[in-house]
Design a protein around this motif. Structure first.
Motif, PDB file in Angstrom:
ATOM      1  N   PRO A  16     -23.886 -87.913 -31.440  1.00 10.95           N
ATOM      2  CA  PRO A  16     -24.862 -88.737 -30.706  1.00 10.95           C
ATOM      3  C   PRO A  16     -25.702 -89.623 -31.631  1.00 10.95           C
ATOM      4  CG  PRO A  16     -25.293 -86.387 -30.342  1.00 10.95           C
ATOM      5  CD  PRO A  16     -24.085 -86.495 -31.209  1.00 10.95           C
ATOM      6  N   LEU A  17     -25.957 -89.144 -32.865  1.00  6.51           N
ATOM      7  CA  LEU A  17     -26.698 -89.980 -33.821  1.00  6.51           C
ATOM      8  C   LEU A  17     -25.927 -91.270 -34.106  1.00  6.51           C
ATOM      9  CD1 LEU A  17     -29.034 -90.486 -35.789  1.00  6.51           C
ATOM     10  CD2 LEU A  17     -27.707 -89.235 -37.511  1.00  6.51           C
ATOM     11  N   PHE A  18     -24.608 -91.152 -34.247  1.00  9.24           N
ATOM     12  CA  PHE A  18     -23.802 -92.344 -34.479  1.00  9.24           C
ATOM     13  C   PHE A  18     -23.930 -93.307 -33.306  1.00  9.24           C
ATOM     14  CE2 PHE A  18     -20.044 -94.911 -33.995  1.00  9.24           C
ATOM     15  CZ  PHE A  18     -19.971 -95.524 -35.230  1.00  9.24           C
ATOM     16  N   SER A  69     -16.692 -92.615 -28.845  1.00  8.55           N
ATOM     17  CA  SER A  69     -16.256 -92.437 -27.460  1.00  8.55           C
ATOM     18  C   SER A  69     -17.437 -92.434 -26.503  1.00  8.55           C
ATOM     19  CB  SER A  69     -15.463 -91.133 -27.317  1.00  8.55           C
ATOM     20  OG  SER A  69     -14.282 -91.208 -28.076  1.00  8.55           O
ATOM     21  N   LEU A  70     -18.565 -91.927 -26.962  1.00  9.78           N
ATOM     22  CA  LEU A  70     -19.765 -91.960 -26.132  1.00  9.78           C
ATOM     23  C   LEU A  70     -20.172 -93.397 -25.796  1.00  9.78           C
ATOM     24  CD1 LEU A  70     -21.939 -89.235 -27.925  1.00  9.78           C
ATOM     25  CD2 LEU A  70     -20.766 -89.027 -25.715  1.00  9.78           C
ATOM     26  N   LEU A  71     -19.783 -94.332 -26.663  1.00 10.79           N
ATOM     27  CA  LEU A  71     -20.110 -95.746 -26.448  1.00 10.79           C
ATOM     28  C   LEU A  71     -19.097 -96.460 -25.562  1.00 10.79           C
ATOM     29  CD1 LEU A  71     -20.966 -96.580 -30.143  1.00 10.79           C
ATOM     30  CD2 LEU A  71     -22.597 -96.457 -28.254  1.00 10.79           C
ATOM     31  N   ASN A  85     -10.455 -98.015 -29.974  1.00 10.27           N
ATOM     32  CA  ASN A  85     -11.582 -98.450 -30.802  1.00 10.27           C
ATOM     33  C   ASN A  85     -12.239 -97.260 -31.500  1.00 10.27           C
ATOM     34  OD1 ASN A  85     -11.669-101.294 -30.663  1.00 10.27           O
ATOM     35  ND2 ASN A  85     -12.509-101.198 -28.609  1.00 10.27           N
ATOM     36  N   ALA A  86     -12.393 -96.147 -30.762  1.00 10.67           N
ATOM     37  CA  ALA A  86     -12.972 -94.944 -31.364  1.00 10.67           C
ATOM     38  C   ALA A  86     -12.066 -94.427 -32.479  1.00 10.67           C
ATOM     39  CB  ALA A  86     -13.184 -93.871 -30.294  1.00 10.67           C
ATOM     40  N   GLY A  87     -10.761 -94.446 -32.231  1.00  7.58           N
ATOM     41  CA  GLY A  87      -9.813 -93.997 -33.259  1.00  7.58           C
ATOM     42  C   GLY A  87      -9.845 -94.880 -34.492  1.00  7.58           C
ATOM     43  N   ALA A  88      -9.922 -96.188 -34.285  1.00  9.20           N
ATOM     44  CA  ALA A  88     -10.008 -97.112 -35.426  1.00  9.20           C
ATOM     45  C   ALA A  88     -11.280 -96.862 -36.227  1.00  9.20           C
ATOM     46  CB  ALA A  88      -9.958 -98.557 -34.935  1.00  9.20           C
TER      47      ALA A  88
END
Length: 185
Positions: A16-18, A69-71, A85-88
């Motif tokens: 969540p900090l990210f 992924s939260l984004l 995008n999360a994987g990249a």
């Protein structure tokens, strides 16, 4: 508490900090952003590098992937695009660390500023290339101009280097290197 439980707690804090840092960066630097994914200054870039260095490749990848992924719902993209995008975002610092070790034929020394700077440069280059490759394949509408690749490299590098500088300063003044060394094993 075992190391496994400790890493789970760090994962629960770091993901969540990210996401929050990404949103704060978008708000702070909205006036110099190229798109939702590209900015001239991207402060969460250092979190990507730090998570992989401190938590290790697996847990760092996982924290970045979950945080990214939260984004996913924050942007106009489908589930596959959000996961790509999360994987990249998550794979780039892991590959950069592997490339650093391969090129240097040694482990990265987290207390060595020159190692951090070189890692940040490798990460910034790889992250921009990996994202643009995925966008060309899955989201061609993300490809706005020829200049966005170097802008993304500069933004990731600026954020990563600023973070590395602040991280090194904080670690030296606070004496937290033993904790960082223990977590990174």
């Amino acid at each position: 508490m075992g190391l496994y439980q400790e890493k789970i707690i760090w994962l629960a804090l770091c993901a969540p900090l990210f996401a929050l840092t990404h949103l704060a960066n978008a708000w702070l630097f909205d006036h110099i952003s190229v798109s939702n994914h590209i900015n001239w200054i991207y402060l969460p870039a250092f979190l990507r590098v730090a998570y992989v260095l401190i938590l290790g490749p697996f847990w760092g990848f996982t924290a970045i992937f979950v945080g990214s992924s939260l984004l996913g719902g924050n942007f106009e993209q489908n589930l596959l695009q959000a996961l790509l995008n999360a994987g990249a975002s998550a794979v780039s610092p892991v590959v950069a660390l592997g490339l650093f070790k391969l090129l240097k034929e040694r482990q990265l020394r987290i207390a060595q500023p020159s190692d951090l700077m070189q890692m940040c440069l490798l990460y910034a280059l790889l992250n921009a290339v990996v994202h643009h490759f995925i966008w060309a394949y899955q989201q061609p509408e993300q490809l706005l101009s020829v200049s966005q690749l170097p802008i993304m490299i500069v933004g990731d590098l600026a954020g990563a280097l600023l973070g590395a500088f602040l991280f090194t300063l904080l670690m030296r003044r606070s004496g937290l290197y033993p904790l960082i060394e223990r977590l990174s094993k």
